[in-house]
Design a protein around this motif. Structure first.
Motif, PDB file in Angstrom:
ATOM      1  N   ALA A  90       0.824  -1.213   0.000  1.00 43.77           N
ATOM      2  CA  ALA A  90       0.000   0.000   0.000  1.00 43.77           C
ATOM      3  C   ALA A  90       0.856   1.259   0.000  1.00 43.77           C
ATOM      4  O   ALA A  90       0.526   2.253  -0.675  1.00 43.77           O
ATOM      5  N   VAL A  91       1.966   1.244   0.738  1.00 46.46           N
ATOM      6  CA  VAL A  91       2.851   2.411   0.775  1.00 46.46           C
ATOM      7  C   VAL A  91       3.492   2.628  -0.593  1.00 46.46           C
ATOM      8  O   VAL A  91       3.542   3.748  -1.120  1.00 46.46           O
ATOM      9  N   ILE A 120      -6.925  -3.550   5.578  1.00 45.18           N
ATOM     10  CA  ILE A 120      -6.761  -3.606   4.122  1.00 45.18           C
ATOM     11  C   ILE A 120      -7.832  -2.781   3.428  1.00 45.18           C
ATOM     12  O   ILE A 120      -7.554  -2.062   2.456  1.00 45.18           O
ATOM     13  N   ALA A 121      -9.073  -2.861   3.913  1.00 45.29           N
ATOM     14  CA  ALA A 121     -10.146  -2.061   3.315  1.00 45.29           C
ATOM     15  C   ALA A 121      -9.847  -0.574   3.431  1.00 45.29           C
ATOM     16  O   ALA A 121     -10.081   0.198   2.490  1.00 45.29           O
ATOM     17  N   THR A 126      -8.176   4.207   0.659  1.00 46.37           N
ATOM     18  CA  THR A 126      -7.356   5.416   0.546  1.00 46.37           C
ATOM     19  C   THR A 126      -6.655   5.475  -0.799  1.00 46.37           C
ATOM     20  O   THR A 126      -6.603   6.533  -1.454  1.00 46.37           O
ATOM     21  N   LEU A 127      -6.121   4.329  -1.246  1.00 45.59           N
ATOM     22  CA  LEU A 127      -5.483   4.297  -2.561  1.00 45.59           C
ATOM     23  C   LEU A 127      -6.477   4.634  -3.663  1.00 45.59           C
ATOM     24  O   LEU A 127      -6.145   5.343  -4.622  1.00 45.59           O
ATOM     25  N   ALA A 192     -15.279   1.187   6.935  1.00 51.40           N
ATOM     26  CA  ALA A 192     -13.968   1.437   6.341  1.00 51.40           C
ATOM     27  C   ALA A 192     -14.026   2.783   5.625  1.00 51.40           C
ATOM     28  O   ALA A 192     -14.857   2.998   4.741  1.00 51.40           O
ATOM     29  N   VAL A 193     -13.141   3.675   6.023  1.00 55.69           N
ATOM     30  CA  VAL A 193     -13.112   5.025   5.457  1.00 55.69           C
ATOM     31  C   VAL A 193     -11.708   5.302   4.938  1.00 55.69           C
ATOM     32  O   VAL A 193     -10.732   5.066   5.657  1.00 55.69           O
TER      33      VAL A 193
END
Length: 381
Positions: A90-91, A120-121, A126-127, A192-193
């Motif tokens: 993710a990073v 993960i969600a 965010t991605l 999940a936000v």
């Protein structure tokens, strides 16, 4: 945990990628390539190089892939391996999203048992906010490392149970991505936000996209599960070639149409490297073979240089391993690689080929993707 894995689904409102050609799941073959071509980057760190240099090379490969018309670029979760700088997909993907504009970016994959599904969600939500409509969430059930490291990651030694619970973890993750736990569920008030809950808040507007889920595998388990759920499937041909055709057959036989796909869609990871001549190509791929020998004998390290690999004295057993390993790598001149990719696509019936170039230097890997694009007639964009 949510209920059994048959509850996993993707609604028309949130899927963002239909099951039609040219969408975010199904790519379009370009030039004279037999199928869509994509990139799997292990963000390898060569001897004499730093992780910072490896990340800069990853940016260069992603931008090259975008410019040359590759469909997607994925990174894979690995841990405790000095030669692989992709412990945090993710990073890395957030960084790559800032340096690209069109190419799909994703995980090939995130090892779900290592993480809480809510985390993960949130990460991939965010991605998706950073790169709307071009994020893939590929998931695996293996640890991506050795057992001791997996136990350290998960804070438990119940590793077998974690893998066995993969379908339930997948169902829970899907519920978080869709924000649709039923009333009365312990997680029904947890959201999940970024995610769909924002559309239900006063004045909220929700993106039409959410990352499509892919299942990854090197055996039949995930192939059958992906088929039952009507999800796209990615198979690790580059290190499990003997299982490729049986796994793809099982996926297709198990496939049930879903809101995500109306027909099976499978990509395979392919080890491939092109150079101006066959000798140089073999010189480069030998570094990856030596690296694998060291990894599989408990001596993981940085990717050796071509000079180190050439000077290394292989035992008879190691020579057998190199021959076996390289028999599943497509390498040589650009035309030879193109011919090999064509033959592999025909033999397996794969819908997409995801190329990984495992070599010491970033320049060699970048050059290989350019040469393959040229050989397959991929247009500059």
């Amino acid at each position: 945990m949510s209920g059994d894995h048959d509850e996993i689904r993707d609604t028309d409102e949130n899927r963002g990628t239909g099951g039609v050609p040219g969408d975010g799941i199904r790519g379009t073959a370009r030039g004279t390539a037999p199928v869509p071509l994509s990139v799997l980057d292990l963000v390898t760190v060569g001897a004499g190089h730093t992780a910072s240099q490896a990340v800069r090379t990853a940016v260069g490969i992603a931008r090259t892939a975008e410019r040359r018309g590759f469909h997607r670029y994925w990174v894979a979760e690995h841990h405790s391996m000095p030669g692989v700088a992709s412990s945090s997909p993710a990073v890395l993907l957030a960084h790559l999203a800032a340096h690209t504009d069109r190419i799909r970016l994703g995980s090939g994959g995130v090892m779900l048992p290592n993480h809480a599904p809510l985390v993960i969600a949130e990460q991939f939500g965010t991605l998706e906010a950073m790169a709307p409509g071009r994020v893939d969430l590929g998931l695996g059930r293996a640890p991506g490392t050795d057992g001791a490291t997996a136990a350290a990651l998960r804070r438990t030694d119940r590793l077998r149970e974690g893998a066995d619970e993969f379908p339930q973890q997948l169902a829970e993750l899907t519920r978080f991505l869709d924000d649709d736990f039923p009333d009365g569920h312990p997680y029904s008030r947890i959201h999940a936000v970024p995610g769909p809950v924002q559309a239900t808040s006063p004045g909220g507007v929700q993106s039409p996209h959410r990352p499509p889920l892919w299942l990854l595998g090197s055996s039949g388990f995930s192939a059958q599960l992906a088929g039952r759920l009507g999800l796209p499937f990615a198979f690790a041909h580059h290190f499990s070639a003997a299982n490729t055709v049986p796994a793809l057959d099982l996926y297709r036989e198990s496939f049930r149409p879903s809101a995500v796909l109306d027909a099976p869609y499978a990509l395979i990871g392919v080890g491939a490297l092109a150079a101006e001549d066959e000798k140089e190509a073999r010189r480069q791929v030998l570094t990856g073979a030596l690296s694998m020998i060291r990894l599989r004998t408990g001596r993981p390290g940085l990717i050796p240089s071509p000079e180190e690999a050439e000077a290394y004295t292989f035992s008879e057993m190691e020579r057998d391993f190199v021959d076996s390993w390289l028999s599943n790598v497509i390498y040589g001149t650009p035309d030879a690689v193109r011919t090999g990719l064509d033959a592999l696509a025909k033999r397996t019936g794969a819908d997409e080929l995801m190329i990984t170039a495992n070599a010491h230097g970033g320049d060699a890997r970048l050059r290989s993707y350019e040469l393959i694009a040229d050989a397959c007639g991929l247009p500059e964009e």
